[in-house]
Write an enzyme that holds these catalytic residues in place. Sequence first.
Site, mmCIF file in Angstrom:
data_model
loop_
_atom_site.group_PDB
_atom_site.id
_atom_site.type_symbol
_atom_site.label_atom_id
_atom_site.label_comp_id
_atom_site.label_asym_id
_atom_site.label_seq_id
_atom_site.Cartn_x
_atom_site.Cartn_y
_atom_site.Cartn_z
ATOM 1 C CG HIS A 10 26.985 25.136 2.162
ATOM 2 N ND1 HIS A 10 26.121 25.714 1.244
ATOM 3 C CD2 HIS A 10 27.983 24.590 1.430
ATOM 4 C CE1 HIS A 10 26.578 25.536 0.019
ATOM 5 N NE2 HIS A 10 27.700 24.868 0.108
ATOM 6 C CG ASN A 11 23.104 28.134 1.507
ATOM 7 O OD1 ASN A 11 23.695 27.070 1.357
ATOM 8 N ND2 ASN A 11 21.988 28.427 0.870
ATOM 9 C CB SER A 51 24.952 22.100 -0.866
ATOM 10 O OG SER A 51 25.625 23.147 -1.555
ATOM 11 C CD GLU A 108 25.903 29.606 -1.849
ATOM 12 O OE1 GLU A 108 25.774 28.390 -1.626
ATOM 13 O OE2 GLU A 108 24.954 30.325 -2.229
ATOM 14 C CB ALA A 113 12.036 26.836 2.808
ATOM 15 C CE LYS A 172 22.228 23.870 0.959
ATOM 16 N NZ LYS A 172 21.871 25.233 0.578
ATOM 17 N N GLY A 190 22.869 22.668 -6.118
ATOM 18 C CA GLY A 190 21.945 23.157 -7.145
ATOM 19 C C GLY A 190 21.343 22.012 -7.950
ATOM 20 N N GLY A 217 7.079 16.629 -4.957
ATOM 21 C CA GLY A 217 7.568 17.961 -5.326
ATOM 22 C C GLY A 217 8.568 17.797 -6.452
ATOM 23 C CG LEU A 218 7.928 15.117 -8.954
ATOM 24 C CD1 LEU A 218 7.135 14.168 -9.845
ATOM 25 C CD2 LEU A 218 9.228 14.448 -8.471
ATOM 26 C CB ALA A 219 10.292 22.178 -8.915
HETATM 27 C C1 6PG Z 1 23.268 25.334 -2.737
HETATM 28 C C2 6PG Z 1 22.843 26.776 -2.973
HETATM 29 C C3 6PG Z 1 21.327 26.846 -2.959
HETATM 30 C C4 6PG Z 1 20.767 28.143 -3.540
HETATM 31 C C5 6PG Z 1 21.228 29.306 -2.742
HETATM 32 C C6 6PG Z 1 20.856 30.623 -3.388
HETATM 33 O O1 6PG Z 1 23.873 25.083 -1.684
HETATM 34 O O2 6PG Z 1 22.969 24.531 -3.620
HETATM 35 O O3 6PG Z 1 23.366 27.563 -1.919
HETATM 36 O O4 6PG Z 1 20.882 26.605 -1.656
HETATM 37 O O5 6PG Z 1 21.169 28.322 -4.861
HETATM 38 O O6 6PG Z 1 20.601 29.220 -1.534
HETATM 39 O O7 6PG Z 1 20.877 31.517 -2.355
HETATM 40 P P1 6PG Z 1 20.655 33.052 -2.547
HETATM 41 O O8 6PG Z 1 19.502 33.217 -3.524
HETATM 42 O O9 6PG Z 1 20.302 33.496 -1.163
HETATM 43 O O10 6PG Z 1 21.949 33.607 -3.078
#
Ligand code: 6PG
Length: 479
Positions: A187-188, A130, A191, A78, A184, A132, A11-13
């Site tokens: 974490h989101n 996490s 976020e 996913a 994770k 990006g 998976g090389l995106a």
């Molecule tokens: C991370 C980010 C990553 C993604 C977000 C975007 O931890 O690197 O959280 O997982 O950029 O999930 O999430 P949304 O599109 O739901 O804002």
Amino acid sequence: MSQKAQIGVTGLAVMGRNLARNFARHGHTVAVHNRSYGRTKELVEEFGHEGTFLPAETAEQFVASLERPRRVVIMVKAGPATDAVIDEFAPLLEEGDMLIDAGNAHYADTRRREAALKAKGLHFVGAGVSGGEEGALHGPSIMPGGPKESYEALGPLLEDIAAKVDGEPCCVHVGPDGAGHFVKMVHNGIEYADMQLIAEAYDLLRQVGGLSPQQIADVFAEWNSGRLGSYLIEITAEVLKQVDAGTGKPFVDVVLDQAEQKGTGRWTVQAALDLGVPVSGIAESVFARALSGGADVRKAAADAGLPGPSAGAEHVGGDLRADVEQALFASKIVAYAQGFQQIQAASKEYGWEIDPGAMAKIWRAGCIIRAKFLDFIKQAYDKQPDLSTLLVDDYFLNAVSGAQDAWRRVVVTAAQQGIPAPGFASALAYYDGLRAERLPAALIQGQRDFFGAHTYHRVDREGSFHTLWATEDRAEVSA
Ligand code: 6PG
């Protein structure tokens, strides 16, 4: 094939490609595979100088190029796509080999997959990654779950590529089966809450304070050198000082005000509802995104001319900027306290034995919520691993205590001036609910018993009780 790879990425995106490059840059031989071979070739042509890649055109070639135990990192969307890749590779693997899902999978899917593959003698590791695309290349925070014994063979490779703080990798074995993807997910969720609170601070400074985006960018840049210092505060200053090239207007003014979401914040709230953990900050941030995206109902409200407050009162009692900083910090503490409480509740529910201090430690760098603040969270859990809420830790208790007058002024001003601040207001309501000596829940219990005979407990003696509301004397009976 003589040379073998220590790890492989399929998976090389951009995320998968950057993880593969990160492994290669750290001296590992990396097998690389993609559904379309062209992307695999591109990777090797463009980045082959960074290290040793073993490109594979087929799944069979890819597996054959891996040393034992084979470590296959899956970096695809996913959901069903991940299941499809598992179904393609699992039959090619042998006892003790491992599949690592580094996408944002739902932890329940990871628990299902881990159990199914364990039955076939294979290890399945759901690893939250996490940071990006940049993080994947330069050092993410990595939250691997799965069997503890997998980590012995896999952990050193992940720790090599993870972000580092004082030489320590932002990667640790989180716990078995879906623990890594659960953490994770939270974490989101945190976020989302953090981003919502920052957005509310911006809105108040703009609408009540009358500051321009550039002026607010300067405020965030200043806050970034203090206790609010974090990646999200840092990038907020960058986004707010951006000018749209086409119009010359502030970038933030040309962006459509409808926030989207891929789903991890929503999952966090759904999981919290099942666990009975009030993650009001995360929930308000998910609902605020949904409200912003509700174009039709927002238009109906605009067309109907939903009235706002009479002429806005001034922010009284304090300096708006200083008060907003206090409100932001206090509300952030509440959001993180709720997120960590959810991790502890899930750990207990699923028997994961997650170390909350270790989670704070690996979030100090590499991930989206990285912040100085996490050092204090780590210290709090190092002092007391079973801390019921961060809000009772001395550092946070004192921080909120010192902030609360300003915090209350900000919530009052937002309400009086009709500025939506669900994050600030719900965090304050949570804080007041938590510290209240008596809550109106007693009345709710009475109502439930009146209409549904759902019984209630008493403060002065053990047991369950019901009042015979329909009778003359409304006697109370033990239930
Ligand atoms: C991370 C980010 C990553 C993604 C977000 C975007 O931890 O690197 O959280 O997982 O950029 O999930 O999430 P949304 O599109 O739901 O804002």
